[in-house]
Design a protein around this motif. Structure first.
Motif, PDB file in Angstrom:
ATOM      1  N   SER A   1      89.301  -9.274  -3.769  1.00  0.00           N
ATOM      2  CA  SER A   1      86.923  -8.962  -3.969  1.00  0.00           C
ATOM      3  C   SER A   1      87.437  -8.600  -3.098  1.00  0.00           C
ATOM      4  O   SER A   1      87.156  -8.417  -2.677  1.00  0.00           O
ATOM      5  CB  SER A   1      87.017 -10.245  -5.047  1.00  0.00           C
ATOM      6  N   VAL A   2      86.386  -8.139  -3.001  1.00  0.00           N
ATOM      7  CA  VAL A   2      85.424  -6.863  -1.664  1.00  0.00           C
ATOM      8  C   VAL A   2      84.691  -8.534  -0.819  1.00  0.00           C
ATOM      9  O   VAL A   2      84.183  -9.535  -1.465  1.00  0.00           O
ATOM     10  CB  VAL A   2      84.551  -6.815  -1.837  1.00  0.00           C
ATOM     11  N   GLN A   3      85.440  -9.084   0.455  1.00  0.00           N
ATOM     12  CA  GLN A   3      85.905 -10.253   1.463  1.00  0.00           C
ATOM     13  C   GLN A   3      85.373  -9.534   2.825  1.00  0.00           C
ATOM     14  O   GLN A   3      86.681  -9.309   2.654  1.00  0.00           O
ATOM     15  CB  GLN A   3      86.559 -11.224   1.188  1.00  0.00           C
ATOM     16  N   PRO A   4      84.143  -9.956   3.333  1.00  0.00           N
ATOM     17  CA  PRO A   4      84.255  -9.701   5.081  1.00  0.00           C
ATOM     18  C   PRO A   4      85.363 -10.441   5.658  1.00  0.00           C
ATOM     19  O   PRO A   4      85.720 -11.597   5.285  1.00  0.00           O
ATOM     20  CB  PRO A   4      82.716  -9.410   5.364  1.00  0.00           C
TER      21      PRO A   4
ATOM     22  N   LEU B   1      82.423  -0.751   7.924  1.00  0.00           N
ATOM     23  CA  LEU B   1      83.014  -2.617   8.466  1.00  0.00           C
ATOM     24  C   LEU B   1      83.880  -2.556   7.272  1.00  0.00           C
ATOM     25  O   LEU B   1      83.844  -1.498   6.691  1.00  0.00           O
ATOM     26  CB  LEU B   1      80.907  -3.002   7.574  1.00  0.00           C
ATOM     27  N   MET B   2      84.358  -3.085   8.123  1.00  0.00           N
ATOM     28  CA  MET B   2      86.003  -3.678   7.634  1.00  0.00           C
ATOM     29  C   MET B   2      86.022  -5.090   6.747  1.00  0.00           C
ATOM     30  O   MET B   2      85.059  -5.863   7.530  1.00  0.00           O
ATOM     31  CB  MET B   2      86.681  -4.290   8.464  1.00  0.00           C
ATOM     32  N   VAL B   3      86.158  -4.506   5.686  1.00  0.00           N
ATOM     33  CA  VAL B   3      86.173  -5.542   4.509  1.00  0.00           C
ATOM     34  C   VAL B   3      87.218  -6.581   4.678  1.00  0.00           C
ATOM     35  O   VAL B   3      87.490  -7.764   4.389  1.00  0.00           O
ATOM     36  CB  VAL B   3      86.129  -4.782   2.998  1.00  0.00           C
ATOM     37  N   ARG B   4      88.177  -5.659   4.453  1.00  0.00           N
ATOM     38  CA  ARG B   4      89.923  -6.424   4.466  1.00  0.00           C
ATOM     39  C   ARG B   4      90.400  -5.109   5.488  1.00  0.00           C
ATOM     40  O   ARG B   4      90.338  -3.668   5.472  1.00  0.00           O
ATOM     41  CB  ARG B   4      90.679  -6.723   3.436  1.00  0.00           C
ATOM     42  N   PRO B   5      92.160  -5.849   6.378  1.00  0.00           N
ATOM     43  CA  PRO B   5      92.719  -4.394   7.007  1.00  0.00           C
ATOM     44  C   PRO B   5      93.236  -3.152   5.848  1.00  0.00           C
ATOM     45  O   PRO B   5      93.017  -3.266   4.749  1.00  0.00           O
ATOM     46  CB  PRO B   5      94.491  -5.191   6.649  1.00  0.00           C
ATOM     47  N   GLY B   6      92.876  -2.156   5.822  1.00  0.00           N
ATOM     48  CA  GLY B   6      92.334  -0.689   5.322  1.00  0.00           C
ATOM     49  C   GLY B   6      91.438  -0.628   4.117  1.00  0.00           C
ATOM     50  O   GLY B   6      91.410  -0.201   3.803  1.00  0.00           O
TER      51      GLY B   6
END
Length: 230
Positions: free
Chosen positions: A21-24, A99-104
């Protein structure tokens, strides 16, 4: 891009808790309490409809970002909540936060959602605020009269050896009073904005031997502070 690998290494500790899921992902790992989890859920909700960022300008010399193409720590204000220790780029060309949500995985955030952000680079802090008229502007002074700087990047065709396009950057300073923007080019622009107390302002400048130079906006800040004290 050079900043991606180092950012991924910095955040490797977070990989164990990342789901699909989308998770900062914060810039530094820390224990989250219930409030932190609620904030993360709120930010995830705000990003759900965000546009996924993709690299678009491989064939253009330079980059579209503010100061550096490396991911940089920032605090981002969405609605009335501020999220610290986020990793972002500020894309000047498109006037968007990435904004980086997770690496990549990166999401573009517009000014309608992120109303402020504070960009930290080397030893400097660069606060930005979104204005409906101008987009994101750096806050050089925040008071009854704002002093702001607007950055822009354009692509110049065939700028490198007559064959390769290149990014070019420019900036402009503005005074903002009662929501109205005045481009700051000359001393006259300053006095026009402060016209209701021009006599006192001119006396203060003479008395304090202040050299007002619109090309050095920091020289104007003491004048704005005096005006705001009247």
């Amino acid at each position: 891009m050079g900043g991606l690998a180092s950012a991924g290494e910095k955040l490797i500790v977070m990989l164990a808790i990342i789901t699909g899921s989308v998770q900062p992902v914060p810039a530094s790992a820390s224990r989250q309490d219930t409030s932190d989890q609620q904030d993360t859920a709120y930010l995830r909700q705000q990003l759900h409809n965000g546009r996924v960022w993709e690299k678009r300008y491989d064939k253009v010399s330079g980059h579209e970002f503010f100061l550096t193409e490396a991911l940089t720590e920032a605090s981002v204000t969405i609605g009335e909540r501020t999220f610290n220790n986020q990793l972002i780029w500020y894309d000047i060309f498109n006037d968007r936060i990435v904004l980086m949500v997770r690496p990549g995985y990166f999401v573009e955030v517009s000014g309608e959602n992120a109303v402020r952000f504070n960009f930290r680079y080397l030893n400097g802090n660069y606060p930005f605020r979104f204005f409906s008229e101008k987009g994101y502007c750096q806050l050089l002074h925040e008071g009854r009269v704002l002093l702001v700087r607007k950055y822009q990047k354009t692509i110049r065709k065939n700028a490198v050896n007559g064959s390769m396009d290149a990014f070019e950057e420019a900036s402009a300073d503005y005074l903002v009073k009662d929501g109205s923007f005045t481009r700051l080019r000359t001393r006259k622009d300053l006095f026009n904005v402060l016209a209701d107390r021009e006599t006192e302002v001119r006396h203060y400048i003479r008395e304090q031997s202040i050299w007002v130079n619109p090309k050095r906006p920091e020289s104007i800040i003491p004048v704005l502070k005096f005006y705001e004290s009247l």
